[in-house]
Write a protein that holds these residues in place. Structure first.
Motif, PDB file in Angstrom:
ATOM      1  N   ASP A 154      44.751  24.141  33.811  1.00  0.00           N
ATOM      2  CA  ASP A 154      45.441  24.869  32.192  1.00  0.00           C
ATOM      3  C   ASP A 154      46.291  23.519  31.987  1.00  0.00           C
ATOM      4  OD1 ASP A 154      47.538  25.116  33.731  1.00  0.00           O
ATOM      5  OD2 ASP A 154      47.731  27.139  33.051  1.00  0.00           O
ATOM      6  N   THR A 183      45.295  28.038  38.269  1.00  0.00           N
ATOM      7  CA  THR A 183      45.845  28.249  36.347  1.00  0.00           C
ATOM      8  C   THR A 183      47.130  28.916  36.729  1.00  0.00           C
ATOM      9  OG1 THR A 183      45.512  31.241  36.974  1.00  0.00           O
ATOM     10  CG2 THR A 183      44.200  30.133  36.358  1.00  0.00           C
ATOM     11  N   ARG A 225      41.799  33.553  40.886  1.00  0.00           N
ATOM     12  CA  ARG A 225      41.145  33.858  39.892  1.00  0.00           C
ATOM     13  C   ARG A 225      40.628  32.562  39.441  1.00  0.00           C
ATOM     14  NH1 ARG A 225      44.476  33.104  35.544  1.00  0.00           N
ATOM     15  NH2 ARG A 225      43.441  34.990  34.623  1.00  0.00           N
ATOM     16  N   GLU A 229      42.229  34.178  30.000  1.00  0.00           N
ATOM     17  CA  GLU A 229      43.994  32.829  29.456  1.00  0.00           C
ATOM     18  C   GLU A 229      43.106  30.957  29.434  1.00  0.00           C
ATOM     19  OE1 GLU A 229      45.394  31.623  32.813  1.00  0.00           O
ATOM     20  OE2 GLU A 229      43.846  33.610  32.716  1.00  0.00           O
ATOM     21  N   ASP A 246      39.913  39.896  32.396  1.00  0.00           N
ATOM     22  CA  ASP A 246      41.426  39.039  33.249  1.00  0.00           C
ATOM     23  C   ASP A 246      40.391  37.924  34.060  1.00  0.00           C
ATOM     24  OD1 ASP A 246      43.722  38.075  34.275  1.00  0.00           O
ATOM     25  OD2 ASP A 246      43.158  37.802  35.825  1.00  0.00           O
ATOM     26  N   ARG A 256      45.823  42.278  32.695  1.00  0.00           N
ATOM     27  CA  ARG A 256      47.223  41.394  33.469  1.00  0.00           C
ATOM     28  C   ARG A 256      47.372  40.593  31.238  1.00  0.00           C
ATOM     29  NH1 ARG A 256      48.188  40.091  38.210  1.00  0.00           N
ATOM     30  NH2 ARG A 256      46.804  40.324  39.778  1.00  0.00           N
ATOM     31  N   ASN A 277      47.282  37.448  30.662  1.00  0.00           N
ATOM     32  CA  ASN A 277      46.304  36.471  30.725  1.00  0.00           C
ATOM     33  C   ASN A 277      45.668  36.937  28.921  1.00  0.00           C
ATOM     34  OD1 ASN A 277      47.437  35.287  32.791  1.00  0.00           O
ATOM     35  ND2 ASN A 277      46.224  36.886  33.315  1.00  0.00           N
ATOM     36  N   SER A 304      53.145  41.092  34.423  1.00  0.00           N
ATOM     37  CA  SER A 304      52.486  40.549  35.299  1.00  0.00           C
ATOM     38  C   SER A 304      50.942  40.889  35.874  1.00  0.00           C
ATOM     39  CB  SER A 304      52.062  39.303  36.098  1.00  0.00           C
ATOM     40  OG  SER A 304      53.049  39.859  36.722  1.00  0.00           O
ATOM     41  N   HIS A 334      53.170  37.514  40.647  1.00  0.00           N
ATOM     42  CA  HIS A 334      52.140  37.615  39.754  1.00  0.00           C
ATOM     43  C   HIS A 334      51.438  39.127  39.237  1.00  0.00           C
ATOM     44  CE1 HIS A 334      52.635  32.782  39.997  1.00  0.00           C
ATOM     45  NE2 HIS A 334      52.662  33.622  38.968  1.00  0.00           N
ATOM     46  N   LEU A 379      56.016  35.361  28.300  1.00  0.00           N
ATOM     47  CA  LEU A 379      54.612  36.113  27.607  1.00  0.00           C
ATOM     48  C   LEU A 379      54.676  37.162  26.674  1.00  0.00           C
ATOM     49  CD1 LEU A 379      53.287  37.106  31.413  1.00  0.00           C
ATOM     50  CD2 LEU A 379      52.278  35.157  29.723  1.00  0.00           C
TER      51      LEU A 379
END
Length: 647
Positions: free
Chosen positions: A355, A419, A433, A439, A489, A512, A514, A548, A572, A580
């Motif tokens: 990211d 991520t 993930r 995201e 997610d 979550r 995200n 999270s 997380h 956030l």
């Protein structure tokens, strides 16, 4: 700025005074840091902590400067504070504190011994590893003030023990040089030379790390305070030891002026914005390569993901676009195979995020949009196009655009966590993930649109970019909404019963935060609807920002506490992340939900943990006690950015 001041009931009790921390940065990545009470609760605390070749490679130098007042009667009262491995706290100078305040970002202590009142102020010379400590007689007197210098020279992440060699202390005019690394200067220096064994750091003990250290009592300074207004001052500095800094009182005055200028330049709308603007300044540092961003104090260095996520808040909201321009150009030069370099706290350069480059696309787009600096957009256009081309072709770690739907997939390599949810326990990712995270694909859609606009501003043809954007947007809208009432997610994730990369796949609908980026970014793929956002808020929102993971979801951990493995396991999995709050506020604003009350908790938090700043994390369970770094870049940046959008 907001009023940050505490009286004897907070200062004099370790449950209050030792849990609130102050930070004075030097603009290079080094700092002075401690607690209201004066008790050092972390191995990272010290009056002179010096940045090395990277902002994360810091060494602790001057540990403490312990005052002792000698009254005309001959009585000697120690005003310092130390905790020992025996469990004793001695001396307990905090019990004589009548006030602590943080004014213009600088800490000030006020001790009262009968009619004798002594104040201490502390500042760092900006752009230099130099701390100035000024003691002033406010009333009473005459008295003598002794200042015992406890020293070391060690990595900030470790300890130094008396079973090794003692620090080398060489006398020089007006003081001493310690380990050839830093110099002390003040009045009437008397060498001592003695180990103080078993200095205890309670926060390290709570974090499951080695809590004890040995420090070297190098000597003491001494001076007379005859009448109110008299001062006894000490300087400590690293770098060019022959270049004597300005007098300590001038260093303090200059720091105060600069901090006021930083706040004024940001044009804050109120006292909270002014406080956040000064907090943001702590993270923007100057290195040999130019401006950079410290992700958090006291233990983080520069991380490209954090830097780019924080960019708008730290640079554009603080009217520092010129420095931001320089930073963006420098980071563009680190791109490789479409990925942005991540300078690890070890000093290694790594390419290990999916990211960071997408956040970089966003940062450049926002810079040009906010400032009108199309020249920078034109200059960086080939680098930005290179990111998109690399994702389309496929790059490291299985990061690629799936030709079937135009969405980004990642994580085809065992053991990777690419991520921002990248915690590992014993080398195993807690939240890998793998697949198509929500995201990441929101950032992809956002980045394609931003790049298309920059291309058109430069007179180029953006038709292909808009086609990619339209396809990814349509696929996002088709794939990510979940029957449970919020967004998946991750889609196309390997089923848990199958090995990494195996089949069949499943779509992960754990609740979550995200998904907030799917509604909050400037070119977000979806428009938020009130019912969905309210369901998300019901499970995630706390006074300090979203959790999270929602409490009713599998794997939820309500306390971010314990040793490294326990903390990383919950990092997380329910822990609150104040950064956030920015995406949540943006999404709520778009959904026409009220947002002003969302800042109440985090504004109160400015006086609870890292004074004048916002913490890295907090417990998911009430009362949401702060955890992690007390001073965190993206927490400050996103709260500041989200508040300023209200104007």
């Amino acid at each position: 700025m907001i009023d940050i001041r505490f009286g004897p009931q907070v200062c004099g009790e370790l449950t209050g005074g030792a849990t609130r921390e102050w930070l004075v940065p030097d603009g290079l990545g080094g700092y002075a840091m401690g607690t209201v009470s004066g008790l050092r609760t972390r191995r990272y605390h010290g009056l002179l902590v010096v940045a090395g070749h990277t902002p994360a490679s810091r060494n602790v130098g001057l540990v403490s400067l312990d005052p002792a007042v000698v009254l005309p009667s001959g009585a000697r009262l120690r005003l310092g504070a130390h905790e020992w491995s025996s469990g004793d706290v001695d001396p307990r100078g905090f019990e004589l504190l009548e006030r602590f305040d943080l004014t213009d970002g600088l800490p000030r202590w006020r001790w009262r011994i009968g009619d004798v009142v002594i104040e201490r102020e502390l500042a760092m010379a900006y752009g230099r590893s130099c701390v100035a400590v000024v003691h002033r007689l406010v009333s009473g007197g005459p008295v003598r003030l002794d200042l015992s210098a406890a020293c070391t020279w060690r990595d900030a992440h470790g300890e130094r023990r008396a079973d090794g060699p003692a620090p080398r202390v060489e006398p020089v005019d007006g003081g001493a040089v310690v380990e050839g690394a830093f110099r002390l200067a003040g009045p009437d220096w008397t060498p001592e030379g003695q180990w103080w064994l078993g200095v205890h750091h309670r926060e390290e003990a709570a974090r499951g790390l080695h809590p004890d250290d040995d420090v070297w009592h190098a000597g003491r300074f001494s001076g007379a305070l005859e009448r109110p207004g008299d001062t006894v001052s000490v300087l400590a500095w690293a770098g060019d030891l022959a270049a004597t800094p300005p007098p300590a009182e001038e260093v303090v005055a200059a720091a105060r002026r600069r901090n006021r200028q930083v706040v004024a330049r940001a044009e804050p709308a109120d006292a909270v914005e002014a406080t956040l603007a000064l907090a943001a300044d702590a993270f923007v540092v100057r290195t040999a390569a130019g401006p950079d961003v410290v992700a958090g104090y006291p233990w983080f260095g520069a991380w490209s993901r954090d830097t780019m996520t924080s960019y708008e808040g730290l640079f554009l909201c603080a009217n520092r676009a010129d420095e931001g321009r320089e930073l963006l150009r420098a980071y563009a030069a680190t791109l490789s195979e479409g990925m942005l370099a991540n300078t690890a706290d070890t000093g290694r350069v790594e390419y290990n995020t999916v990211d960071a480059a997408l956040w970089f696309l966003h940062a450049v787009s926002r810079h040009v949009t906010v400032t009108g600096d199309t020249d920078l957009g034109d200059e960086l256009l080939p680098a930005l196009r290179g990111i998109v081309d690399a994702y389309l072709a496929g790059t490291r770690y299985g990061i690629a655009v799936d030709p079937a739907d135009g969405l980004v997939t990642q994580g085809g390599t065992p053991g990777t966590a690419l991520t921002w949810m990248d915690a590992r326990v014993y080398g195993v990712p807690v939240t890998p993930r793998t697949g198509k995270p929500v995201e990441i694909n929101a950032l992809w859609v956002n980045g394609l649109a931003g790049l298309a606009e920059l291309t058109e501003l430069a007179g180029g043809d953006a038709a292909e970019l808009w086609r990619l954007h339209a396809r990814a947007t349509a696929s996002f809208a088709a794939r990510f909404p979940s029957p449970v009432g919020w967004l998946h997610d991750v889609v196309d994730a390997p089923a848990p019963a199958y090995p990494l990369g195996g089949a069949p796949f499943h779509d992960d609908d754990l609740l979550r935060p995200n998904q907030l980026l799917a509604w909050s970014l400037p070119y977000a793929p979806l428009e938020p609807d009130e019912p969905t956002l309210r369901r998300v808020a019901a499970g995630l929102l706390t006074p300090l920002g979203p959790r999270s993971l929602a409490p009713d979801q599998p794997g939820y951990t309500g306390r971010h506490r314990g040793g490294p493995a326990e903390r990383d396991g919950g990092y997380h999995q329910g822990t609150v992340w104040p950064w956030l709050l920015g995406p949540y506020v943006d999404a709520a604003r778009r959904a026409k939900l009220p947002v002003d009350d969302l800042f109440v908790g985090v504004e109160a938090h400015l006086t609870e943990y890292g004074l004048g700043s916002v913490s890295e994390t907090a417990d998911g369970a009430a009362p949401h006690a702060a955890t992690g770094c007390p001073f965190q870049a993206w927490s400050v940046a996103e709260v500041l950015r989200a508040r300023r959008v209200r104007r």
